[in-house]
Design a protein around this motif. Structure first.
Motif, mmCIF file in Angstrom:
data_model
loop_
_atom_site.group_PDB
_atom_site.id
_atom_site.type_symbol
_atom_site.label_atom_id
_atom_site.label_comp_id
_atom_site.label_asym_id
_atom_site.label_seq_id
_atom_site.Cartn_x
_atom_site.Cartn_y
_atom_site.Cartn_z
ATOM 1 N N ILE A 134 46.891 47.624 54.116
ATOM 2 C CA ILE A 134 47.976 46.952 53.396
ATOM 3 C C ILE A 134 48.688 47.900 52.435
ATOM 4 O O ILE A 134 49.780 47.588 51.975
ATOM 5 C CB ILE A 134 47.502 45.664 52.686
ATOM 6 N N ASP A 135 48.105 49.050 52.139
ATOM 7 C CA ASP A 135 48.791 50.086 51.372
ATOM 8 C C ASP A 135 48.082 51.410 51.640
ATOM 9 O O ASP A 135 46.859 51.440 51.834
ATOM 10 C CB ASP A 135 48.787 49.773 49.873
ATOM 11 N N GLN A 136 48.847 52.489 51.638
ATOM 12 C CA GLN A 136 48.258 53.792 51.931
ATOM 13 C C GLN A 136 49.172 54.914 51.481
ATOM 14 O O GLN A 136 50.371 54.730 51.334
ATOM 15 C CB GLN A 136 48.000 53.939 53.430
ATOM 16 N N ASN A 137 48.575 56.066 51.271
ATOM 17 C CA ASN A 137 49.320 57.294 51.042
ATOM 18 C C ASN A 137 48.367 58.442 51.367
ATOM 19 O O ASN A 137 47.231 58.457 50.913
ATOM 20 C CB ASN A 137 49.821 57.393 49.606
ATOM 21 N N TYR A 160 44.753 57.670 49.618
ATOM 22 C CA TYR A 160 44.112 56.371 49.419
ATOM 23 C C TYR A 160 44.480 55.436 50.554
ATOM 24 O O TYR A 160 45.495 55.599 51.227
ATOM 25 C CB TYR A 160 44.480 55.752 48.069
ATOM 26 N N ARG A 161 43.604 54.487 50.763
ATOM 27 C CA ARG A 161 43.820 53.400 51.709
ATOM 28 C C ARG A 161 43.341 52.125 51.040
ATOM 29 O O ARG A 161 42.267 52.090 50.425
ATOM 30 C CB ARG A 161 42.987 53.558 52.980
ATOM 31 N N LEU A 162 44.140 51.078 51.181
ATOM 32 C CA LEU A 162 43.722 49.746 50.775
ATOM 33 C C LEU A 162 43.735 48.891 52.033
ATOM 34 O O LEU A 162 44.785 48.698 52.656
ATOM 35 C CB LEU A 162 44.651 49.160 49.706
ATOM 36 N N TYR A 163 42.561 48.441 52.424
ATOM 37 C CA TYR A 163 42.389 47.634 53.629
ATOM 38 C C TYR A 163 42.104 46.186 53.231
ATOM 39 O O TYR A 163 41.525 45.922 52.179
ATOM 40 C CB TYR A 163 41.170 48.109 54.430
ATOM 41 N N ARG A 164 42.475 45.271 54.120
ATOM 42 C CA ARG A 164 42.106 43.865 53.955
ATOM 43 C C ARG A 164 41.464 43.407 55.259
ATOM 44 O O ARG A 164 41.990 43.667 56.344
ATOM 45 C CB ARG A 164 43.327 42.999 53.647
#
Length: 138
Positions: free
Chosen positions: A101-104, A128-132
């Motif tokens: 849902i967000d990454q860079n 970073y990675r934000l997973y759901r």
């Protein structure tokens, strides 16, 4: 009371993965994979199996060539390996249990000139990675 455990050796019940809404892996993932690749892969597979739908996983790790993992004779960026384990194959319809849902892949953290600290601090680049965990069925 301080507890020291090896997250790769702990039972999922001890980790209480099914009860967690947010799991953070901050500057540890690369070390886990470098030390015990097979157990690290199994840990991420446990996240696939046990975490509840809608839970979040945040990974922040140093970026650059030192965050590459060798599998067989090929080197892969750590985030590619984790994305594949959690989200499925890239370039195809995602069949994995998680969605990004967000990454860079490259964010610089700069200390600034006014920071006063007893030891020298370095600027660094991270990914970073934000997973759901997906809420719909596969």
């Amino acid at each position: 009371m301080s507890k020291h455990n090896d997250v790769l050796a702990m039972d999922p019940e001890q980790l209480q993965l099914s009860k967690l809404d947010l799991i953070t892996l901050l500057f540890t993932t690369n070390e886990l994979f470098k030390e015990q690749k097979a157990l690290s892969i199994r840990f991420f597979q446990k996240l696939n199996q046990i975490c509840h739908k809608g839970s979040l996983l945040l990974i922040v790790e140093s970026a650059g060539s030192y965050s590459h993992i060798t599998v067989g004779t090929k080197k892969f960026p750590l985030q590619f390996l984790i994305d594949t384990i959690l989200c499925g194959q890239r370039g195809h319809e995602s069949k994995g249990d998680w969605e990004i849902i967000d990454q860079n892949d490259s964010v610089w953290y700069r200390c600034g000139n006014r920071l006063d600290y007893p030891i020298k601090l370095e600027n660094m680049r991270v990914f970073y990675r934000l997973y759901r965990k997906k809420t719909d069925s596969k």
